[in-house]
Enzyme design. Structure first.
Site, PDB file in Angstrom:
ATOM      1  N   HIS B  37       0.832  -1.210   0.000  1.00  0.00           N
ATOM      2  CA  HIS B  37       0.000   0.000   0.000  1.00  0.00           C
ATOM      3  C   HIS B  37       0.866   1.259   0.000  1.00  0.00           C
ATOM      4  O   HIS B  37       0.578   2.227  -0.680  1.00  0.00           O
ATOM      5  CB  HIS B  37      -0.947   0.011   1.207  1.00  0.00           C
ATOM      6  CG  HIS B  37      -2.201  -0.760   0.992  1.00  0.00           C
ATOM      7  ND1 HIS B  37      -2.235  -2.132   1.011  1.00  0.00           N
ATOM      8  CD2 HIS B  37      -3.475  -0.365   0.721  1.00  0.00           C
ATOM      9  CE1 HIS B  37      -3.480  -2.541   0.786  1.00  0.00           C
ATOM     10  NE2 HIS B  37      -4.253  -1.487   0.611  1.00  0.00           N
ATOM     11  N   LYS B  96      -9.148  -8.303   9.032  1.00  0.00           N
ATOM     12  CA  LYS B  96      -9.709  -8.486  10.372  1.00  0.00           C
ATOM     13  C   LYS B  96      -9.682  -7.148  11.102  1.00  0.00           C
ATOM     14  O   LYS B  96      -8.849  -6.286  10.796  1.00  0.00           O
ATOM     15  CB  LYS B  96      -8.938  -9.552  11.159  1.00  0.00           C
ATOM     16  CG  LYS B  96      -7.524  -9.157  11.556  1.00  0.00           C
ATOM     17  CD  LYS B  96      -6.942 -10.163  12.544  1.00  0.00           C
ATOM     18  CE  LYS B  96      -5.465  -9.945  12.786  1.00  0.00           C
ATOM     19  NZ  LYS B  96      -5.141  -9.185  13.990  1.00  0.00           N
TER      20      LYS B  96
END
Lengths: 280, 176
Positions: B37, B96
Protein backbone atom coordinates in the site's frame (compact mmCIF):
# COMPACT_ATOMS: atom_id res chain seq x y z
CA UNK A 1 28.57 -28.75 38.29
CA UNK A 2 26.59 -30.28 35.44
CA UNK A 3 28.05 -29.48 32.04
CA UNK A 4 25.63 -28.75 29.19
CA UNK A 5 26.65 -27.82 25.66
CA UNK A 6 24.96 -24.74 24.17
CA UNK A 7 24.50 -26.91 21.07
CA UNK A 8 21.88 -28.77 23.08
CA UNK A 9 20.15 -25.45 23.76
CA UNK A 10 20.16 -24.55 20.06
CA UNK A 11 18.66 -27.92 19.15
CA UNK A 12 16.01 -27.62 21.87
CA UNK A 13 14.96 -24.08 20.93
CA UNK A 14 14.76 -25.11 17.27
CA UNK A 15 12.38 -27.93 18.16
CA UNK A 16 10.28 -25.69 20.43
CA UNK A 17 9.84 -23.23 17.52
CA UNK A 18 8.86 -26.03 15.15
CA UNK A 19 6.29 -27.45 17.59
CA UNK A 20 4.87 -24.14 18.78
CA UNK A 21 4.17 -22.94 15.24
CA UNK A 22 1.92 -25.85 14.31
CA UNK A 23 0.62 -27.44 17.50
CA UNK A 24 -2.00 -25.59 19.54
CA UNK A 25 -1.56 -26.52 23.25
CA UNK A 26 -4.10 -29.00 24.67
CA UNK A 27 -5.35 -26.57 27.34
CA UNK A 28 -6.31 -24.03 24.65
CA UNK A 29 -8.09 -26.69 22.59
CA UNK A 30 -9.98 -27.88 25.68
CA UNK A 31 -11.01 -24.30 26.48
CA UNK A 32 -12.17 -23.77 22.89
CA UNK A 33 -14.22 -26.96 22.98
CA UNK A 34 -15.80 -25.80 26.25
CA UNK A 35 -16.51 -22.38 24.70
CA UNK A 36 -18.26 -24.06 21.79
CA UNK A 37 -20.82 -25.40 24.29
CA UNK A 38 -21.46 -22.06 25.98
CA UNK A 39 -21.08 -19.49 23.16
CA UNK A 40 -24.50 -17.98 22.48
CA UNK A 41 -23.81 -16.39 19.07
CA UNK A 42 -24.19 -18.74 16.06
CA UNK A 43 -21.56 -16.71 14.17
CA UNK A 44 -19.30 -16.94 17.22
CA UNK A 45 -19.73 -20.72 17.35
CA UNK A 46 -18.91 -20.98 13.65
CA UNK A 47 -15.67 -19.06 14.23
CA UNK A 48 -14.71 -21.29 17.18
CA UNK A 49 -15.38 -24.35 15.00
CA UNK A 50 -13.05 -22.90 12.34
CA UNK A 51 -10.36 -22.31 14.97
CA UNK A 52 -10.60 -25.93 16.15
CA UNK A 53 -10.59 -27.27 12.57
CA UNK A 54 -7.56 -25.08 11.82
CA UNK A 55 -5.69 -26.61 14.75
CA UNK A 56 -6.40 -30.12 13.42
CA UNK A 57 -5.13 -29.26 9.92
CA UNK A 58 -2.07 -27.43 11.25
CA UNK A 59 -1.04 -30.34 13.47
CA UNK A 60 -1.67 -33.03 10.86
CA UNK A 61 0.05 -31.24 7.99
CA UNK A 62 2.64 -29.37 10.06
CA UNK A 63 1.36 -26.06 8.69
CA UNK A 64 1.65 -22.85 10.72
CA UNK A 65 -1.55 -22.17 12.72
CA UNK A 66 -1.37 -18.49 11.82
CA UNK A 67 0.54 -16.67 9.10
CA UNK A 68 1.95 -14.42 11.83
CA UNK A 69 4.30 -16.96 13.35
CA UNK A 70 5.37 -14.42 15.91
CA UNK A 71 8.30 -12.89 17.66
CA UNK A 72 10.10 -15.59 19.65
CA UNK A 73 9.97 -14.83 23.37
CA UNK A 74 12.17 -17.22 25.33
CA UNK A 75 12.11 -17.64 29.09
CA UNK A 76 15.16 -19.43 30.48
CA UNK A 77 15.47 -20.74 34.03
CA UNK A 78 19.15 -21.57 34.30
CA UNK A 79 20.14 -23.79 37.21
CA UNK A 80 23.09 -22.25 39.04
CA UNK A 81 24.84 -25.62 39.13
CA UNK A 82 24.95 -25.72 35.31
CA UNK A 83 28.16 -24.90 33.48
CA UNK A 84 27.57 -24.02 29.84
CA UNK A 85 30.09 -25.21 27.26
CA UNK A 86 30.65 -24.41 23.57
CA UNK A 87 29.67 -20.78 23.37
CA UNK A 88 27.33 -18.12 24.62
CA UNK A 89 23.77 -18.72 25.84
CA UNK A 90 21.92 -15.99 23.94
CA UNK A 91 23.73 -16.78 20.69
CA UNK A 92 22.71 -20.41 21.08
CA UNK A 93 19.06 -19.44 21.61
CA UNK A 94 19.04 -17.15 18.56
CA UNK A 95 20.68 -19.83 16.45
CA UNK A 96 17.90 -22.22 17.49
CA UNK A 97 15.23 -19.66 16.55
CA UNK A 98 16.90 -19.06 13.17
CA UNK A 99 17.10 -22.79 12.41
CA UNK A 100 13.55 -23.48 13.59
CA UNK A 101 11.97 -20.67 11.56
CA UNK A 102 13.79 -21.75 8.40
CA UNK A 103 13.15 -25.45 8.80
CA UNK A 104 9.47 -24.98 9.68
CA UNK A 105 8.73 -22.54 6.82
CA UNK A 106 7.65 -20.08 9.51
CA UNK A 107 7.29 -16.41 8.55
CA UNK A 108 10.20 -14.14 9.46
CA UNK A 109 8.61 -11.20 11.23
CA UNK A 110 11.43 -9.26 12.85
CA UNK A 111 12.44 -5.75 11.75
CA UNK A 112 16.09 -4.95 12.50
CA UNK A 113 15.22 -1.43 13.62
CA UNK A 114 11.87 0.01 14.75
CA UNK A 115 12.16 2.93 12.33
CA UNK A 116 14.18 1.54 9.42
CA UNK A 117 12.06 -1.68 9.33
CA UNK A 118 14.44 -3.93 7.42
CA UNK A 119 13.65 -7.62 7.96
CA UNK A 120 16.46 -9.53 9.70
CA UNK A 121 15.59 -12.53 7.54
CA UNK A 122 15.68 -15.25 10.20
CA UNK A 123 13.25 -14.05 12.88
CA UNK A 124 16.07 -13.15 15.28
CA UNK A 125 16.84 -11.66 17.67
CA UNK A 126 14.49 -13.36 20.09
CA UNK A 127 13.39 -11.55 23.25
CA UNK A 128 15.17 -13.53 25.97
CA UNK A 129 14.48 -13.43 29.72
CA UNK A 130 16.98 -15.35 31.83
CA UNK A 131 16.60 -16.18 35.50
CA UNK A 132 19.18 -17.98 37.63
CA UNK A 133 17.51 -20.62 39.79
CA UNK A 134 18.68 -23.40 42.15
CA UNK A 135 19.51 -26.78 40.64
CA UNK A 136 21.36 -28.26 37.68
CA UNK A 137 18.69 -28.09 35.00
CA UNK A 138 17.67 -25.62 32.32
CA UNK A 139 14.00 -24.88 31.75
CA UNK A 140 13.19 -23.38 28.35
CA UNK A 141 9.78 -21.84 27.59
CA UNK A 142 9.07 -20.46 24.16
CA UNK A 143 6.13 -18.26 23.22
CA UNK A 144 5.83 -17.19 19.57
CA UNK A 145 3.92 -13.96 20.08
CA UNK A 146 1.82 -12.54 17.25
CA UNK A 147 1.87 -8.79 16.59
CA UNK A 148 -1.89 -8.14 16.38
CA UNK A 149 -2.59 -9.05 19.99
CA UNK A 150 0.67 -7.66 21.39
CA UNK A 151 -0.21 -4.26 19.88
CA UNK A 152 -3.36 -4.05 22.03
CA UNK A 153 -1.52 -4.44 25.34
CA UNK A 154 -1.31 -1.53 27.81
CA UNK A 155 0.23 -0.46 31.07
CA UNK A 156 -0.55 2.32 33.52
CA UNK A 157 1.03 3.63 36.72
CA UNK A 158 -1.83 3.92 39.20
CA UNK A 159 -1.73 5.85 42.47
CA UNK A 160 -1.18 3.80 45.64
CA UNK A 161 -4.60 5.05 46.72
CA UNK A 162 -6.31 3.82 43.54
CA UNK A 163 -9.06 1.31 44.20
CA UNK A 164 -9.38 -2.24 42.94
CA UNK A 165 -12.42 -1.07 40.96
CA UNK A 166 -10.34 1.52 39.09
CA UNK A 167 -7.78 -1.16 38.19
CA UNK A 168 -10.54 -3.49 37.12
CA UNK A 169 -12.00 -0.76 34.91
CA UNK A 170 -8.60 -0.30 33.22
CA UNK A 171 -8.29 -4.05 32.55
CA UNK A 172 -11.81 -4.23 31.12
CA UNK A 173 -11.23 -1.12 28.97
CA UNK A 174 -7.99 -2.58 27.62
CA UNK A 175 -9.73 -5.83 26.67
CA UNK A 176 -12.68 -4.01 25.11
CA UNK A 177 -10.39 -1.71 23.12
CA UNK A 178 -8.35 -4.73 22.00
CA UNK A 179 -11.66 -5.80 20.47
CA UNK A 180 -11.72 -7.48 17.07
CA UNK A 181 -8.14 -6.52 16.17
CA UNK A 182 -6.50 -8.73 18.79
CA UNK A 183 -8.14 -11.96 17.54
CA UNK A 184 -10.44 -12.95 20.41
CA UNK A 185 -11.15 -15.21 22.19
CA UNK A 186 -8.17 -13.84 24.11
CA UNK A 187 -5.92 -14.86 26.94
CA UNK A 188 -5.30 -11.89 29.23
CA UNK A 189 -2.15 -11.61 31.33
CA UNK A 190 -2.07 -9.05 34.15
CA UNK A 191 0.96 -7.94 36.16
CA UNK A 192 0.10 -6.03 39.31
CA UNK A 193 2.79 -4.32 41.37
CA UNK A 194 6.56 -4.41 41.07
CA UNK A 195 7.84 -1.45 39.06
CA UNK A 196 7.43 -0.19 35.49
CA UNK A 197 9.24 -3.03 33.71
CA UNK A 198 8.56 -5.86 36.12
CA UNK A 199 4.79 -5.35 35.89
CA UNK A 200 4.99 -5.84 32.12
CA UNK A 201 7.18 -8.90 32.51
CA UNK A 202 4.75 -10.38 35.08
CA UNK A 203 1.88 -9.78 32.65
CA UNK A 204 3.75 -11.70 29.96
CA UNK A 205 4.68 -14.50 32.34
CA UNK A 206 1.04 -14.75 33.42
CA UNK A 207 0.29 -15.87 29.85
CA UNK A 208 2.52 -18.93 30.35
CA UNK A 209 0.23 -20.31 33.03
CA UNK A 210 -2.02 -23.10 31.66
CA UNK A 211 -5.70 -22.25 31.23
CA UNK A 212 -7.72 -23.39 34.22
CA UNK A 213 -4.84 -23.14 36.71
CA UNK A 214 -5.80 -20.26 38.97
CA UNK A 215 -3.48 -18.02 40.98
CA UNK A 216 -2.68 -19.76 44.27
CA UNK A 217 -3.65 -16.66 46.28
CA UNK A 218 -7.28 -16.95 47.34
CA UNK A 219 -8.21 -13.32 46.63
CA UNK A 220 -6.45 -13.28 43.27
CA UNK A 221 -8.06 -16.58 42.30
CA UNK A 222 -11.51 -15.15 43.09
CA UNK A 223 -10.69 -11.97 41.19
CA UNK A 224 -9.59 -13.95 38.11
CA UNK A 225 -12.91 -15.77 38.09
CA UNK A 226 -15.07 -12.67 38.49
CA UNK A 227 -13.03 -10.68 35.94
CA UNK A 228 -13.31 -13.44 33.33
CA UNK A 229 -17.06 -13.34 33.83
CA UNK A 230 -17.10 -9.56 33.36
CA UNK A 231 -14.87 -9.76 30.25
CA UNK A 232 -17.21 -12.28 28.69
CA UNK A 233 -20.15 -9.97 29.37
CA UNK A 234 -18.53 -7.23 27.23
CA UNK A 235 -20.12 -8.89 24.20
CA UNK A 236 -17.04 -8.58 21.94
CA UNK A 237 -17.08 -12.30 21.11
CA UNK A 238 -14.97 -14.43 18.75
CA UNK A 239 -13.16 -12.12 16.27
CA UNK A 240 -15.27 -9.26 17.60
CA UNK A 241 -18.47 -10.21 15.74
CA UNK A 242 -20.41 -10.34 19.01
CA UNK A 243 -20.71 -13.21 21.47
CA UNK A 244 -20.18 -14.49 24.97
CA UNK A 245 -16.60 -15.77 24.51
CA UNK A 246 -14.29 -12.75 24.53
CA UNK A 247 -11.55 -14.40 26.63
CA UNK A 248 -10.66 -17.97 27.49
CA UNK A 249 -8.73 -16.94 30.61
CA UNK A 250 -7.38 -14.06 32.63
CA UNK A 251 -4.27 -14.79 34.66
CA UNK A 252 -3.16 -12.26 37.28
CA UNK A 253 0.23 -12.10 39.01
CA UNK A 254 1.10 -9.73 41.85
CA UNK A 255 4.24 -8.74 43.71
CA UNK A 256 5.45 -6.10 46.18
CA UNK A 257 5.93 -2.54 44.98
CA UNK A 258 7.13 0.90 46.11
CA UNK A 259 4.94 2.73 48.64
CA UNK A 260 4.25 5.46 46.06
CA UNK A 261 3.56 3.14 43.10
CA UNK A 262 0.90 0.79 41.81
CA UNK A 263 1.94 -0.33 38.32
CA UNK A 264 -0.54 -2.38 36.28
CA UNK A 265 0.28 -4.06 32.97
CA UNK A 266 -2.11 -5.96 30.71
CA UNK A 267 -0.63 -8.22 28.05
CA UNK A 268 -3.07 -9.42 25.41
CA UNK A 269 -2.69 -12.81 23.72
CA UNK A 270 -4.74 -14.17 20.81
CA UNK A 271 -6.42 -17.58 20.72
CA UNK A 272 -3.55 -18.89 18.57
CA UNK A 273 -1.35 -19.19 21.67
CA UNK A 274 1.93 -20.64 20.39
CA UNK A 275 3.67 -21.93 23.50
CA UNK A 276 5.94 -24.90 24.22
CA UNK A 277 8.31 -25.71 27.07
CA UNK A 278 10.84 -28.31 28.08
CA UNK A 279 13.52 -29.02 30.66
CA UNK A 280 17.10 -30.04 29.84
CA UNK B 1 -28.59 -20.14 2.38
CA UNK B 2 -25.05 -18.76 2.30
CA UNK B 3 -24.52 -16.06 -0.32
CA UNK B 4 -21.76 -16.33 -2.91
CA UNK B 5 -19.83 -13.61 -4.70
CA UNK B 6 -17.16 -13.45 -7.38
CA UNK B 7 -15.10 -10.50 -8.67
CA UNK B 8 -15.53 -8.29 -10.61
CA UNK B 9 -18.31 -7.07 -8.33
CA UNK B 10 -21.08 -4.68 -9.34
CA UNK B 11 -22.93 -2.17 -7.13
CA UNK B 12 -25.90 -4.54 -6.91
CA UNK B 13 -23.69 -7.50 -5.88
CA UNK B 14 -22.40 -5.39 -3.01
CA UNK B 15 -25.75 -3.84 -2.06
CA UNK B 16 -27.23 -7.32 -1.58
CA UNK B 17 -24.84 -8.04 1.30
CA UNK B 18 -25.74 -7.26 4.93
CA UNK B 19 -23.50 -6.99 8.00
CA UNK B 20 -23.38 -10.32 9.84
CA UNK B 21 -24.09 -12.51 6.81
CA UNK B 22 -21.78 -15.34 5.79
CA UNK B 23 -20.46 -15.02 2.24
CA UNK B 24 -18.43 -17.47 0.18
CA UNK B 25 -15.99 -15.72 -2.15
CA UNK B 26 -14.74 -17.35 -5.35
CA UNK B 27 -12.52 -16.12 -8.17
CA UNK B 28 -9.77 -13.58 -7.88
CA UNK B 29 -8.46 -11.81 -4.75
CA UNK B 30 -5.55 -9.40 -4.74
CA UNK B 31 -3.36 -9.83 -1.69
CA UNK B 32 -1.63 -6.65 -0.46
CA UNK B 33 -0.77 -5.17 2.94
CA UNK B 34 1.24 -2.36 4.54
CA UNK B 35 4.41 -2.24 2.42
CA UNK B 36 2.55 -2.71 -0.90
CA UNK B 37 0.00 0.00 0.00
CA UNK B 38 2.82 2.37 0.87
CA UNK B 39 4.35 1.73 -2.58
CA UNK B 40 1.30 1.89 -4.82
CA UNK B 41 -0.76 4.41 -2.79
CA UNK B 42 -3.74 5.22 -5.08
CA UNK B 43 -2.24 3.59 -8.16
CA UNK B 44 -2.17 -0.20 -7.72
CA UNK B 45 -0.29 -2.34 -10.26
CA UNK B 46 -3.55 -3.94 -11.47
CA UNK B 47 -7.00 -2.70 -12.54
CA UNK B 48 -8.79 -2.34 -9.21
CA UNK B 49 -12.28 -1.68 -10.62
CA UNK B 50 -14.74 -4.17 -9.15
CA UNK B 51 -11.96 -6.09 -7.41
CA UNK B 52 -11.41 -7.55 -3.93
CA UNK B 53 -8.34 -6.77 -1.78
CA UNK B 54 -7.17 -9.28 0.83
CA UNK B 55 -4.95 -7.82 3.57
CA UNK B 56 -2.54 -10.66 4.24
CA UNK B 57 0.94 -12.08 3.84
CA UNK B 58 1.54 -15.83 3.91
CA UNK B 59 4.15 -17.99 5.55
CA UNK B 60 6.77 -19.31 3.08
CA UNK B 61 5.41 -22.05 0.78
CA UNK B 62 6.76 -25.53 1.27
CA UNK B 63 8.18 -27.10 -1.92
CA UNK B 64 5.29 -28.13 -4.18
CA UNK B 65 2.63 -26.27 -2.17
CA UNK B 66 0.41 -23.59 -3.75
CA UNK B 67 0.93 -21.26 -0.79
CA UNK B 68 1.85 -21.37 2.92
CA UNK B 69 -0.55 -20.58 5.76
CA UNK B 70 -2.39 -17.36 5.02
CA UNK B 71 -4.86 -15.34 7.02
CA UNK B 72 -5.98 -11.76 7.49
CA UNK B 73 -3.95 -8.98 9.04
CA UNK B 74 -5.38 -5.93 10.84
CA UNK B 75 -7.24 -3.97 8.17
CA UNK B 76 -7.18 -0.69 10.12
CA UNK B 77 -3.50 -0.21 9.28
CA UNK B 78 -4.52 0.23 5.63
CA UNK B 79 -7.23 2.82 6.43
CA UNK B 80 -5.22 5.86 5.33
CA UNK B 81 -4.84 4.42 1.81
CA UNK B 82 -8.32 2.95 1.41
CA UNK B 83 -10.69 5.87 0.51
CA UNK B 84 -8.63 6.71 -2.62
CA UNK B 85 -8.76 3.06 -3.72
CA UNK B 86 -12.53 2.94 -3.14
CA UNK B 87 -12.87 6.05 -5.32
CA UNK B 88 -11.06 4.11 -8.06
CA UNK B 89 -13.57 1.28 -7.95
CA UNK B 90 -12.33 -1.14 -5.24
CA UNK B 91 -15.48 -3.07 -4.24
CA UNK B 92 -14.51 -5.34 -1.36
CA UNK B 93 -11.81 -5.78 1.23
CA UNK B 94 -11.03 -8.83 3.34
CA UNK B 95 -9.18 -8.47 6.63
CA UNK B 96 -9.71 -8.49 10.37
CA UNK B 97 -10.62 -5.79 12.87
CA UNK B 98 -12.31 -2.41 12.72
CA UNK B 99 -12.19 0.34 10.04
CA UNK B 100 -12.04 4.12 10.43
CA UNK B 101 -15.05 6.41 9.98
CA UNK B 102 -13.41 7.80 6.80
CA UNK B 103 -13.23 4.32 5.27
CA UNK B 104 -16.85 3.59 6.16
CA UNK B 105 -17.97 6.90 4.58
CA UNK B 106 -15.99 6.12 1.40
CA UNK B 107 -17.54 2.62 1.35
CA UNK B 108 -21.04 4.09 1.55
CA UNK B 109 -20.27 6.65 -1.16
CA UNK B 110 -18.74 4.10 -3.55
CA UNK B 111 -20.89 1.07 -2.65
CA UNK B 112 -18.28 -1.26 -1.20
CA UNK B 113 -18.19 -3.95 1.45
CA UNK B 114 -15.70 -5.01 4.13
CA UNK B 115 -15.50 -8.72 4.85
CA UNK B 116 -13.69 -10.44 7.71
CA UNK B 117 -12.18 -13.86 8.14
CA UNK B 118 -11.00 -15.15 11.50
CA UNK B 119 -7.40 -14.45 12.37
CA UNK B 120 -5.33 -17.42 13.45
CA UNK B 121 -6.97 -19.96 11.12
CA UNK B 122 -4.40 -19.62 8.37
CA UNK B 123 -3.82 -23.34 7.77
CA UNK B 124 -7.55 -23.80 7.18
CA UNK B 125 -7.87 -20.74 4.90
CA UNK B 126 -4.97 -21.84 2.71
CA UNK B 127 -7.06 -24.84 1.65
CA UNK B 128 -9.45 -22.56 -0.27
CA UNK B 129 -6.63 -21.08 -2.37
CA UNK B 130 -6.19 -22.88 -5.68
CA UNK B 131 -3.57 -20.66 -7.31
CA UNK B 132 -1.19 -17.89 -6.19
CA UNK B 133 0.88 -15.66 -8.49
CA UNK B 134 3.16 -12.78 -7.50
CA UNK B 135 2.15 -9.90 -9.80
CA UNK B 136 4.16 -7.00 -8.32
CA UNK B 137 6.96 -6.07 -5.90
CA UNK B 138 8.61 -9.51 -5.48
CA UNK B 139 11.30 -7.67 -3.48
CA UNK B 140 8.75 -7.28 -0.64
CA UNK B 141 8.92 -11.03 0.03
CA UNK B 142 5.83 -12.07 2.01
CA UNK B 143 4.36 -8.59 1.40
CA UNK B 144 4.54 -8.82 -2.42
CA UNK B 145 1.24 -8.29 -4.26
CA UNK B 146 -0.21 -11.66 -5.26
CA UNK B 147 -3.24 -12.62 -7.32
CA UNK B 148 -5.04 -15.52 -5.66
CA UNK B 149 -7.67 -17.81 -7.15
CA UNK B 150 -10.06 -18.98 -4.43
CA UNK B 151 -13.09 -21.24 -4.27
CA UNK B 152 -15.79 -20.73 -1.62
CA UNK B 153 -13.44 -18.75 0.65
CA UNK B 154 -15.54 -18.34 3.86
CA UNK B 155 -16.03 -14.73 5.00
CA UNK B 156 -18.41 -12.69 7.15
CA UNK B 157 -19.76 -9.27 6.13
CA UNK B 158 -18.37 -6.93 8.80
CA UNK B 159 -19.38 -3.56 7.32
CA UNK B 160 -21.93 -3.37 4.51
CA UNK B 161 -22.44 -0.67 1.87
CA UNK B 162 -24.89 1.17 4.13
CA UNK B 163 -22.32 1.36 6.91
CA UNK B 164 -23.90 -1.25 9.21
CA UNK B 165 -21.10 -2.65 11.36
CA UNK B 166 -21.14 -6.16 12.85
CA UNK B 167 -18.64 -5.15 15.53
CA UNK B 168 -21.13 -2.61 16.92
CA UNK B 169 -24.24 -4.70 16.30
CA UNK B 170 -22.72 -7.89 17.67
CA UNK B 171 -21.38 -6.25 20.82
CA UNK B 172 -24.75 -4.62 21.47
CA UNK B 173 -26.55 -7.95 21.06
CA UNK B 174 -24.34 -9.89 23.43
CA UNK B 175 -23.17 -7.40 26.09
CA UNK B 176 -24.83 -7.94 29.45
Amino acid sequence: MREISTKKITETVKNLCLEAGVDLPADILDALNDALKTEESPLGREIIRQIIKNAEIAKKEKMPLCQDTGLAVVFIELGQAVRLLDGQLEEAVNEGVSQGYHKGFLRKSVAADPLIRENTGDNTPAVIHTEIVPGDKIRLQLMAKGGGAENRSASRMFKPTSTKDEIEQFILETVEKAGPNACPPLIVGVGLGGNFESSALMAKKALLRPIGRRNSGFDTCKWEKSLLDKINKLGVGPMGVGGTTTALAINIERRPCHISSLPVAVNIECHAHRFKETVI
Amino acid sequence: MTKKIEAPLTDSDVEALRAGESVLVSGKLYMARDAAHKKFKDNPPFDIKGQILFYASPTPSKPGAIIGSVGPTTAGRMDAFTPALLDKGLKAMIGKGERSAEVVEAMKKNKAVYLVVPGGVAALLSKYIKQATVIAYPELGPEAVQALEVVDFPTIVAIDSEGNDIFEIGKKNYSR
